[in-house]
Design an enzyme around this catalytic site. Structure first.
Site, short mmCIF file in Angstrom:
data_model
loop_
_atom_site.label_atom_id
_atom_site.label_comp_id
_atom_site.label_asym_id
_atom_site.label_seq_id
_atom_site.Cartn_x
_atom_site.Cartn_y
_atom_site.Cartn_z
N SER A 72 -4.44 -39.97 27.90
CA SER A 72 -4.65 -40.57 29.22
C SER A 72 -3.59 -40.08 30.20
CB SER A 72 -4.56 -42.09 29.10
OG SER A 72 -4.44 -42.69 30.37
N TYR A 92 0.31 -49.21 27.16
CA TYR A 92 -0.81 -48.30 26.86
C TYR A 92 -0.39 -46.85 27.03
CZ TYR A 92 -5.33 -45.95 27.64
OH TYR A 92 -6.39 -45.10 27.60
N LYS A 100 -0.12 -43.94 24.13
CA LYS A 100 -0.81 -42.64 24.22
C LYS A 100 0.21 -41.50 24.15
CE LYS A 100 -5.23 -43.66 24.58
NZ LYS A 100 -6.16 -43.26 23.50
#
Lengths: 328, 328
Positions: free
Chosen positions: A126, A150, A154
């Site tokens: 991402s 998050y 990633k």
């Protein structure tokens, strides 16, 4: 070729399954088996290809080993707890996004220690690995300074993918997806939801709320382009990647104003009049920290392709989701 | 102030303990307790400060919780499986360097969930988070592309440190140490060992082998400077760090030739004649991929200081290890 898709029940996963089935082959090789896995059992598609659909929590003990025991030739790892939820539930985010990914890599390595095995693994990363301060155009080798758990998870996934690939345990490639628009389906509560909503809802004759200024710029690709990235990543020669196994995918840098202008061109002023401007300071503040533009030259040189104007993105939506042609 | 040092039995750990005891206070606060932990029980120093010395495998279940239950105000996390061993033993490297670090962070978070707790955590990272291709002078925000499992584990540690700090679970600061020279003690088999050996051995009247060319350039600081970094990191205001919680420490970019010239100035041609040039292609190839110079402007602006010429590094060794003054 046996293909395993982890996260097959999500929007991108379902479209990927459909694309694989429609083609029946990948990179010149017939698809002989599909294993579809997600936290809920993915829907079984209609196809002559043998399909297994499994409900699995990738972070549960033995789950990854079970998926890998069948020795799939190609693995798409799309499963993730999304940004907002990983921020709200710290444990769950780390459990799925970090532990789940690591358990998958480790299951592949352990299988290879038993009997030589080195599958291609396509990992969806991402642009959330990047965080302020950022240059106006973000290069592929921008340092990772995620501003969310998050994004942290990633970024760790990218590091693990590179190390496991370097050691020869698997043949990994990570792709950093742009924000995917136009997402089909109902409006959701993601901070990015309005980028899709202001196109999707008016096209369906429904009102949509725009919580930010028209000048807000962001980085987009269609679901169709995202599937193209995944398929290309599954078959390209990974040798030129060297140690830099994850690539920022190409996309379109566009403002909300440019989104709306494209909508008007394709669907007329009536559609645009359904966009209600209602500023939301919380969303505006979140979006203000997001990246606006990338230099995806490395991915483009390797053959990845995305839309180059927003009308193409809207047309892809109309064709893929509404069975409509270019007109309104 | 209760200070916990994890990795206290190593070279840097022992010197840090001695520095803390010699001062008796840190940042204007008396040191009231020292907990020294390592895989083998660290030696108990002579001091009036209460010291607990514990043999602990940080990656063992409950080990981190036990260390954190005493709620130390300041934690130095120096424990690591070094580069060569982490490369040779994949499982052990990930277990100690990744799991151990994560279990420590998580034990701190869990303690804080029971009762508010937000200790300062000083994490020793490494310039091994960077890998080729690299610019001649590496900026603080260079992308992490580690070429070893050790570098991967340290890069992941940096990401976790930043996320746990951002979430308010701890007050973390990471420092990327230069290659530490002159290491005291016996020659070891680390690829970097000769950088110390060609100074230490001749000063002791012993022969040393130089396996690379005089033109090889690398990035150095003395053990004394490293202790200074740790003490400064323990007390500085972390607010200016923002989300970028790890800093490349200042150091000295010097060639092997400059090392030898400094040795000659301080110890004469006789010492230099004890350096035997015996090229080792394996070591030369490893070292060729190492970084040569950094822009540590960010750390310098925050008050971190290192040596500015190699004579200072040799003098620090002579003073600290051999009880000698500036002369030969």
């Amino acid at each position: 070729m046996h293909i395993l898709i982890i996260g097959a029940a999500g929007m991108v996963g379902r479209k990927l399954v459909n694309a694989l089935i429609a083609e029946g082959r990948l990179g010149g090789t017939d698809i002989t088996a599909l294993t579809l896995s997600d936290i809920v059992a993915p829907e079984k598609p209609h196809t002559a290809i043998p399909v297994e659909a499994i409900a699995t929590d990738l972070s549960a003990p033995g789950a990854a080993e079970t998926l890998i025991a069948a020795r799939p030739d190609l693995i798409f790892h799309l499963a993730a707890i999304v940004s907002g939820e990983a921020e709200a539930d710290f444990d769950k985010g780390y459990r799925i996004n970090l532990d789940g990914t690591r358990l998958l890599l480790e299951a592949i390595r352990q299988e290879g220690l038993r009997q030589p095995y080195r599958p291609r693994l396509v990992f969806s990363s991402s642009i959330a690995v990047f965080g302020e301060p950022l240059p106006p155009v973000i290069p592929d080798d921008q340092a990772h300074t995620p501003l969310t758990s998050y994004g942290t998870q990633k970024a760790i996934g990218e590091l693990l993918l590179a190390d496991y690939s370097r050691r020869g345990f698997l043949d990994g490639i990570g792709i950093r997806l742009p924000t995917i628009v136009v997402r089909p389906g109902k409006p959701n509560k993601a901070a990015s939801g309005f980028f899709s909503g202001i196109i999707r809802e008016p096209l369906a004759g429904l009102e949509a709320v725009l919580p930010v200024d028209d000048s807000v710029r962001h980085w987009f690709a269609s679901p169709r382009a995202a599937i193209g990235f995944l398929l290309h990543a599954a078959t390209l020669d990974t040798a030129p990647l060297g140690q830099r196994r994850t690539l920022t995918m190409p996309g379109l840098s566009a403002t909300v104003g440019e989104q709306i202008a494209a909508l008007e061109k394709l669907a007329g002023p009536r559609a645009v009049s359904l966009i209600r401007r209602e500023r939301d300071e919380t969303i505006a503040a979140i979006v203000a920290g997001w990246p606006q533009n990338f230099d995806a030259g490395r991915a483009i040189a390797l053959g990845f392709r995305a839309e180059t104007d927003f009308e193409q993105i809207i047309r892809a939506h109309m064709e893929d989701e509404r069975g409509q042609g270019g007109g309104a």
